[in-house]
Motif scaffolding. Structure first.
Motif, PDB file in Angstrom:
ATOM      1  N   LYS A 128       0.868  -1.173   0.000  1.00  0.00           N
ATOM      2  CA  LYS A 128       0.000   0.000   0.000  1.00  0.00           C
ATOM      3  C   LYS A 128       0.910   1.230   0.000  1.00  0.00           C
ATOM      4  CE  LYS A 128      -4.582   0.890   0.658  1.00  0.00           C
ATOM      5  NZ  LYS A 128      -5.740   0.138   0.169  1.00  0.00           N
ATOM      6  N   LEU A 129       0.760   2.069  -0.999  1.00  0.00           N
ATOM      7  CA  LEU A 129       1.599   3.252  -1.084  1.00  0.00           C
ATOM      8  C   LEU A 129       1.313   4.203   0.075  1.00  0.00           C
ATOM      9  CD1 LEU A 129       1.323   4.000  -4.915  1.00  0.00           C
ATOM     10  CD2 LEU A 129       3.102   2.691  -3.715  1.00  0.00           C
ATOM     11  N   GLY A 130       2.385   4.728   0.656  1.00  0.00           N
ATOM     12  CA  GLY A 130       2.212   5.611   1.802  1.00  0.00           C
ATOM     13  C   GLY A 130       1.348   6.810   1.510  1.00  0.00           C
ATOM     14  N   ARG A 131       1.390   7.297   0.280  1.00  0.00           N
ATOM     15  CA  ARG A 131       0.610   8.499  -0.035  1.00  0.00           C
ATOM     16  C   ARG A 131      -0.888   8.226  -0.167  1.00  0.00           C
ATOM     17  NH1 ARG A 131       3.725   7.727  -4.743  1.00  0.00           N
ATOM     18  NH2 ARG A 131       2.559   7.066  -6.599  1.00  0.00           N
ATOM     19  N   THR A 132      -1.299   6.959  -0.150  1.00  0.00           N
ATOM     20  CA  THR A 132      -2.732   6.674  -0.154  1.00  0.00           C
ATOM     21  C   THR A 132      -3.343   6.770   1.244  1.00  0.00           C
ATOM     22  OG1 THR A 132      -2.552   4.277   0.245  1.00  0.00           O
ATOM     23  CG2 THR A 132      -2.367   5.039  -2.048  1.00  0.00           C
ATOM     24  N   LEU A 133      -2.506   6.809   2.280  1.00  0.00           N
ATOM     25  CA  LEU A 133      -3.009   6.789   3.650  1.00  0.00           C
ATOM     26  C   LEU A 133      -3.616   8.139   4.018  1.00  0.00           C
ATOM     27  CD1 LEU A 133      -0.122   4.844   5.433  1.00  0.00           C
ATOM     28  CD2 LEU A 133      -2.210   3.937   4.369  1.00  0.00           C
ATOM     29  N   VAL A 134      -4.786   8.095   4.643  1.00  0.00           N
ATOM     30  CA  VAL A 134      -5.491   9.307   5.060  1.00  0.00           C
ATOM     31  C   VAL A 134      -5.977   9.114   6.490  1.00  0.00           C
ATOM     32  CG1 VAL A 134      -6.173   9.991   2.733  1.00  0.00           C
ATOM     33  CG2 VAL A 134      -7.671   8.480   4.053  1.00  0.00           C
ATOM     34  N   PRO A 135      -6.148  10.222   7.233  1.00  0.00           N
ATOM     35  CA  PRO A 135      -6.468  10.099   8.654  1.00  0.00           C
ATOM     36  C   PRO A 135      -7.942   9.909   8.955  1.00  0.00           C
ATOM     37  CG  PRO A 135      -6.117  12.400   8.077  1.00  0.00           C
ATOM     38  CD  PRO A 135      -5.823  11.595   6.832  1.00  0.00           C
ATOM     39  N   HIS A 136      -8.189   9.737  10.230  1.00  0.00           N
ATOM     40  CA  HIS A 136      -9.535   9.676  10.812  1.00  0.00           C
ATOM     41  C   HIS A 136     -10.375  10.854  10.324  1.00  0.00           C
ATOM     42  CE1 HIS A 136     -12.614   9.042  13.809  1.00  0.00           C
ATOM     43  NE2 HIS A 136     -12.249  10.049  14.579  1.00  0.00           N
ATOM     44  N   LYS A 137     -11.634  10.560  10.025  1.00  0.00           N
ATOM     45  CA  LYS A 137     -12.636  11.529   9.582  1.00  0.00           C
ATOM     46  C   LYS A 137     -12.372  12.082   8.185  1.00  0.00           C
ATOM     47  CE  LYS A 137     -14.382  12.950  14.113  1.00  0.00           C
ATOM     48  NZ  LYS A 137     -15.714  12.351  13.909  1.00  0.00           N
ATOM     49  N   SER A 138     -11.605  11.362   7.378  1.00  0.00           N
ATOM     50  CA  SER A 138     -11.356  11.814   6.008  1.00  0.00           C
ATOM     51  C   SER A 138     -12.580  11.596   5.125  1.00  0.00           C
ATOM     52  CB  SER A 138     -10.177  11.056   5.400  1.00  0.00           C
ATOM     53  OG  SER A 138      -8.967  11.484   5.966  1.00  0.00           O
ATOM     54  N   ARG A 139     -12.676  12.393   4.085  1.00  0.00           N
ATOM     55  CA  ARG A 139     -13.672  12.240   3.030  1.00  0.00           C
ATOM     56  C   ARG A 139     -12.959  11.617   1.843  1.00  0.00           C
ATOM     57  NH1 ARG A 139     -18.205  15.464   3.489  1.00  0.00           N
ATOM     58  NH2 ARG A 139     -18.222  15.965   1.254  1.00  0.00           N
ATOM     59  N   VAL A 140     -13.366  10.413   1.476  1.00  0.00           N
ATOM     60  CA  VAL A 140     -12.698   9.668   0.415  1.00  0.00           C
ATOM     61  C   VAL A 140     -13.615   9.592  -0.796  1.00  0.00           C
ATOM     62  CG1 VAL A 140     -11.719   7.445  -0.265  1.00  0.00           C
ATOM     63  CG2 VAL A 140     -11.325   8.334   2.049  1.00  0.00           C
ATOM     64  N   LYS A 141     -13.096  10.009  -1.938  1.00  0.00           N
ATOM     65  CA  LYS A 141     -13.885  10.009  -3.158  1.00  0.00           C
ATOM     66  C   LYS A 141     -13.887   8.622  -3.797  1.00  0.00           C
ATOM     67  CE  LYS A 141     -14.393  12.368  -7.625  1.00  0.00           C
ATOM     68  NZ  LYS A 141     -14.664  11.126  -8.384  1.00  0.00           N
ATOM     69  N   ARG A 142     -15.076   8.142  -4.132  1.00  0.00           N
ATOM     70  CA  ARG A 142     -15.167   6.923  -4.926  1.00  0.00           C
ATOM     71  C   ARG A 142     -14.725   7.257  -6.351  1.00  0.00           C
ATOM     72  NH1 ARG A 142     -20.861   4.017  -6.223  1.00  0.00           N
ATOM     73  NH2 ARG A 142     -20.995   5.843  -7.592  1.00  0.00           N
ATOM     74  N   PRO A 143     -13.744   6.538  -6.910  1.00  0.00           N
ATOM     75  CA  PRO A 143     -13.289   6.856  -8.269  1.00  0.00           C
ATOM     76  C   PRO A 143     -14.438   6.782  -9.271  1.00  0.00           C
ATOM     77  CG  PRO A 143     -11.742   5.386  -7.185  1.00  0.00           C
ATOM     78  CD  PRO A 143     -12.936   5.474  -6.286  1.00  0.00           C
ATOM     79  N   ASP A 144     -14.355   7.611 -10.296  1.00  0.00           N
ATOM     80  CA  ASP A 144     -15.443   7.710 -11.268  1.00  0.00           C
ATOM     81  C   ASP A 144     -15.714   6.395 -11.985  1.00  0.00           C
ATOM     82  OD1 ASP A 144     -15.746  10.365 -10.624  1.00  0.00           O
ATOM     83  OD2 ASP A 144     -14.462  11.086 -12.263  1.00  0.00           O
ATOM     84  N   ASP A 145     -14.675   5.565 -12.180  1.00  0.00           N
ATOM     85  CA  ASP A 145     -14.866   4.311 -12.915  1.00  0.00           C
ATOM     86  C   ASP A 145     -14.987   3.105 -11.991  1.00  0.00           C
ATOM     87  OD1 ASP A 145     -12.280   4.353 -12.004  1.00  0.00           O
ATOM     88  OD2 ASP A 145     -11.356   3.666 -13.884  1.00  0.00           O
ATOM     89  N   VAL A 146     -15.354   3.352 -10.725  1.00  0.00           N
ATOM     90  CA  VAL A 146     -15.469   2.262  -9.748  1.00  0.00           C
ATOM     91  C   VAL A 146     -16.879   2.251  -9.162  1.00  0.00           C
ATOM     92  CG1 VAL A 146     -14.695   1.407  -7.500  1.00  0.00           C
ATOM     93  CG2 VAL A 146     -13.014   2.250  -9.162  1.00  0.00           C
ATOM     94  N   LEU A 147     -17.556   1.129  -9.294  1.00  0.00           N
ATOM     95  CA  LEU A 147     -18.838   0.899  -8.627  1.00  0.00           C
ATOM     96  C   LEU A 147     -18.707  -0.156  -7.528  1.00  0.00           C
ATOM     97  CD1 LEU A 147     -21.315   0.948 -11.650  1.00  0.00           C
ATOM     98  CD2 LEU A 147     -20.837   2.775 -10.013  1.00  0.00           C
ATOM     99  N   SER A 148     -17.776  -1.093  -7.693  1.00  0.00           N
ATOM    100  CA  SER A 148     -17.565  -2.160  -6.709  1.00  0.00           C
ATOM    101  C   SER A 148     -16.523  -1.686  -5.697  1.00  0.00           C
ATOM    102  CB  SER A 148     -17.105  -3.437  -7.414  1.00  0.00           C
ATOM    103  OG  SER A 148     -18.057  -3.850  -8.368  1.00  0.00           O
ATOM    104  N   PHE A 149     -16.953  -0.732  -4.873  1.00  0.00           N
ATOM    105  CA  PHE A 149     -16.066  -0.055  -3.925  1.00  0.00           C
ATOM    106  C   PHE A 149     -16.238  -0.704  -2.555  1.00  0.00           C
ATOM    107  CE2 PHE A 149     -15.007   4.400  -2.026  1.00  0.00           C
ATOM    108  CZ  PHE A 149     -13.692   4.012  -1.840  1.00  0.00           C
ATOM    109  N   ASP A 150     -15.204  -1.370  -2.081  1.00  0.00           N
ATOM    110  CA  ASP A 150     -15.330  -2.258  -0.921  1.00  0.00           C
ATOM    111  C   ASP A 150     -14.532  -1.747   0.273  1.00  0.00           C
ATOM    112  OD1 ASP A 150     -16.342  -4.483   0.379  1.00  0.00           O
ATOM    113  OD2 ASP A 150     -15.569  -5.918  -1.091  1.00  0.00           O
ATOM    114  N   TYR A 151     -14.916  -2.243   1.438  1.00  0.00           N
ATOM    115  CA  TYR A 151     -14.295  -1.950   2.727  1.00  0.00           C
ATOM    116  C   TYR A 151     -13.555  -3.187   3.225  1.00  0.00           C
ATOM    117  CZ  TYR A 151     -18.553  -4.489   3.703  1.00  0.00           C
ATOM    118  OH  TYR A 151     -19.549  -5.427   3.664  1.00  0.00           O
ATOM    119  N   GLU A 152     -12.548  -2.988   4.058  1.00  0.00           N
ATOM    120  CA  GLU A 152     -11.859  -4.100   4.713  1.00  0.00           C
ATOM    121  C   GLU A 152     -11.272  -3.589   6.024  1.00  0.00           C
ATOM    122  OE1 GLU A 152      -8.933  -6.186   2.458  1.00  0.00           O
ATOM    123  OE2 GLU A 152     -10.253  -6.569   0.750  1.00  0.00           O
ATOM    124  N   VAL A 153     -11.895  -3.886   7.152  1.00  0.00           N
ATOM    125  CA  VAL A 153     -11.316  -3.500   8.431  1.00  0.00           C
ATOM    126  C   VAL A 153     -10.101  -4.386   8.722  1.00  0.00           C
ATOM    127  CG1 VAL A 153     -12.862  -5.010   9.788  1.00  0.00           C
ATOM    128  CG2 VAL A 153     -11.747  -3.034  10.861  1.00  0.00           C
TER     129      VAL A 153
END
Length: 310
Positions: A128-153
């Motif tokens: 996982k690239l370090g620059r993809t990491l974002v903090p608590h309470k971030s607003r994350v944009k679903r990419p325009d070409d992605v509908l199968s957007f999944d979570y993994e705790v």
């Protein structure tokens, strides 16, 4: 001890230590409290604390005890009012894949041959690239070409010592602490990539690594396998497990990924338990993340990592 990295009116990066004031969790600003006490210098950043080893940890614990007795509001920050940062600055992150037993089974249904050979010798995973990491309470944009957007705790361990394959130390001793990680995934891209024997873009769009808010130090976790993790979407429980279901435990993952040469602050994640959207049957589409969703990823004893999908 739980620690946090954040910004406030007092400065661009603060080292906060969780304390309880009148039944409410607050953050002791280590710089302000240390200035108020005077005397020996104490760490003023998370990385100074990590790299300072046992002496730095002792100094912070002494400062926390001193500050907790006084509860001076000038040294305290309300967690609801700070601007969160990732628990450590941008670092390398190594992520395990299919490392919870029940998640491995749900992901390999219909592939009995693969199920029997996967994980036969060593973990599977990706970077996982370090620059993809974002903090608590971030607003994350679903990419325009992605509908199968999944979570993994997941749980991410934070390295406290440099370690590589040549260093003969107990891998567990290299763990500074544990934090919460949500490995957001673009399944359309991931599944196509896996057909080519790779996994990169589907895990590394901007913002695909919510992490935090706290690091729970390893000395307060006598049995990491007892850590319980869970995830909710809009208040609905989607995932729940403990680390007894791990295939490769924390020390084993440290020992394996040490072949890269790990340094203090590097991150290693556990992989996720069962319950991801991808494997809901008969139709996972209703389970994928959509703009407007609120995601809570929690680990009992550490806290709750909150993310908003836009």
């Amino acid at each position: 001890m739980r620690i946090a990295r954040y910004t406030s009116a007092a400065g661009p990066e603060r080292l906060g230590i969780v304390t309880v004031v009148s039944g409410r969790e607050m953050l002791v600003d280590a710089v302000k409290a240390g200035g108020g006490r005077g005397g020996p210098a104490t760490p003023t950043s998370v990385m100074q604390l990590i790299e300072g080893g046992a002496a730095a940890m002792d100094a912070i614990r002494e400062l926390l005890a001193w500050a907790a007795d006084r509860q001076d509001p000038l040294w305290l920050d309300n967690p609801d009012s700070v601007q969160w940062l990732t628990p450590v600055p941008e670092k390398s992150m190594f992520c395990a894949g299919r490392n919870f037993g029940r998640h491995k089974l749900e992901s390999m249904k219909g592939s009995a041959a693969n199920t029997s050979t996967l994980h036969s010798d060593f973990p599977t995973g990706f970077v996982k690239l370090g620059r993809t990491l974002v903090p608590h309470k971030s607003r994350v944009k679903r990419p325009d070409d992605v509908l199968s957007f999944d979570y993994e705790v997941e749980i991410a361990l934070v390295l406290g010592k440099a370690i590589d394959a040549r260093i003969e130390i107990d891998p567990a001793s290299a763990i500074f602490g544990y934090t919460i990680f949500n490995d957001l995934s673009a399944r359309e891209w991931q599944l196509r990539e896996m057909q080519n024997g790779m996994l990169m873009l589907g895990k590394n769009f901007p913002g695909f690594g919510p992490i935090g808010p706290y690091i729970l130090t390893a000395d307060d976790v006598p049995d990491p396998t007892a850590l319980v993790l869970w995830l909710k979407v809009n208040g609905e429980l989607r995932q729940h497990s403990d680390c007894r279901d791990l295939i490769f435990g924390f020390p084993e993952m440290v020992a394996f990924w040490a072949r890269f040469g790990l340094v203090p602050g590097d991150l290693i994640s556990t992989g996720t338990p069962e319950g991801v959207a991808l494997h809901h049957r008969p139709d996972p589409r209703a389970w994928y993340l959509k703009p407007g969703d609120r995601v809570e990823a929690g680990v009992d004893g550490i806290g709750v990592l909150e993310t908003f999908i836009v």
